[in-house]
Design an enzyme around this catalytic site. Structure first.
Site, short mmCIF file in Angstrom:
data_model
loop_
_atom_site.label_atom_id
_atom_site.label_comp_id
_atom_site.label_asym_id
_atom_site.label_seq_id
_atom_site.Cartn_x
_atom_site.Cartn_y
_atom_site.Cartn_z
N SER A 19 0.93 -1.03 -0.12
CA SER A 19 -0.07 0.05 0.07
C SER A 19 0.82 1.35 0.12
CB SER A 19 -1.10 0.01 1.06
OG SER A 19 -0.07 -0.07 2.35
N HIS A 69 -4.92 -4.13 -2.48
CA HIS A 69 -5.05 -3.19 -3.41
C HIS A 69 -5.05 -4.15 -4.86
CE1 HIS A 69 -4.33 0.50 -1.42
NE2 HIS A 69 -3.65 -0.26 -0.41
N LYS A 121 -11.79 -1.06 -1.73
CA LYS A 121 -10.79 -0.33 -2.88
C LYS A 121 -11.43 -0.61 -4.12
CE LYS A 121 -7.40 -0.07 0.51
NZ LYS A 121 -6.66 -0.80 1.47
#
Ligand SMILES: *Cc1c(COP(=O)(O)O)cnc(C)c1O
Length: 303
Positions: free
Chosen positions: A170, A198, A229
């Site tokens: 991240s 992610h 996300k």
């Protein structure tokens, strides 16, 4: 406020400010181009996802009304867990309210003071906190350095070893060497946990991340993904074999002792997931945008 408490807060503030680490918030405006958020595919704004959320609220109500093990586990949660499991090529998946809660819940449920946890130095704060909460012996290896990991593993006498890494990191946006982690973990009889917050929705042929359908649960027994996300909603899941999921359902305190995700969020997430699976063009466009940005900014191609 007592003087001692006032002093404690003042000292903490002064320290943060002197080291230029004081955090501030800004109310996000809607007319800006956002390069900082995690809504990589724009799904939080997709009208189909928003409508699924509205329809979900009309059908099931605004909230789940209870924790999963009491009466808050609805058919829409069950459907989402099933869809996430088959998308990532796992037997089962378990929903958590946030990625932070998933990580502390997994580590607390699996590890105790007889466990040795090996983490990449740049792992997300929730993994660091989960390891601390579990009471396990925790070691951190140099970022993406499997030689360092192997030397820590070979010095460990613990019978239960757990290697933990972010998938896409991240902080820096680079990607873990999953193959090297799998090899190291297997050589030392360790379990491997990858948090692909992610990568989910963005990487992999079907968007299921850098682990997802590329690596089975034999190689990566514990896969964590988040929904806030690329999928554009909120929440998280752990995917793996039925045995693992049963264990987490029993022992993960951040799963057991909290209200289930609002069913409308599950409905919206199911829609977002269908879009990710049926419309690879959003990923293609994201990758083209990344390549364009890197080229224009004079950056090297992504690892
Ligand atoms: C964002 C993030 C989390 C936390 O997920 P939330 O759902 O926002 O709590 C956990 N792990 C990684 C690697 C993340 O980037």
């Amino acid at each position: 406020m007592s003087e001692a408490w006032q002093q404690r807060l003042a000292d903490a503030r002064a320290n943060r400010q002197q080291t230029q680490r004081w955090r501030t918030r800004q109310v996000a405006k809607s007319n800006i181009l956002d390069f900082a958020g995690n809504d990589y595919l724009g799904l939080s704004q997709d009208p189909r996802v928003c409508e699924a959320q509205a329809a979900g609220a009309r059908r099931y109500g605004a909230g789940a009304g209870a924790s999963h093990l009491v009466s808050g586990h609805l058919e829409i949660h069950d459907a989402l867990e099933g869809a996430l499991a088959s998308w990532t090529g796992r037997e089962r998946a378990l929903l958590f309210s946030t990625g932070y809660m998933a990580n502390i819940g997994v580590l607390q449920a699996l590890a105790d003071r007889h466990t040795a946890i090996f983490q990449d130095r740049l792992n997300h704060a929730s993994l660091i906190d989960g390891a601390a909460l579990s009471g396990a012996r925790s070691r951190r290896f140099h970022h993406r350095d499997t030689d360092d990991l192997e030397s820590l593993l070979s010095r460990s006498e613990s019978t239960h070893k757990l290697v933990v890494s972010d998938g896409v990191f991240s902080m820096d946006g680079d990607i873990a060497d999953i193959e090297a982690l799998v090899t190291a973990a297997q050589r030392h009889n360790a379990w491997l946990m990858v948090d692909d917050a992610h990568g989910i929705g963005v990487l992999g042929d079907n968007g299921s991340g850098c682990v997802g359908s590329n690596w089975s649960s034999v190689d990566v027994p514990i896969l964590v993904g988040t929904l806030g996300k690329a999928l554009g909603t909120v929440g998280a899941f752990v995917a793996g074999d039925a045995e693992l999921i049963d264990h987490l359902t029993q022992f993960s305190r951040s799963y057991v002792y909290t209200t289930a995700q609002p069913p409308a969020i599950a409905a919206a997430t199911l829609k977002a997931l269908a879009i990710v699976q049926e419309e690879p063009e959003h990923r293609t466009r994201l990758n083209a945008n990344i390549a364009y940005f890197r080229r224009e900014a004079g950056l090297r191609a992504a690892a």
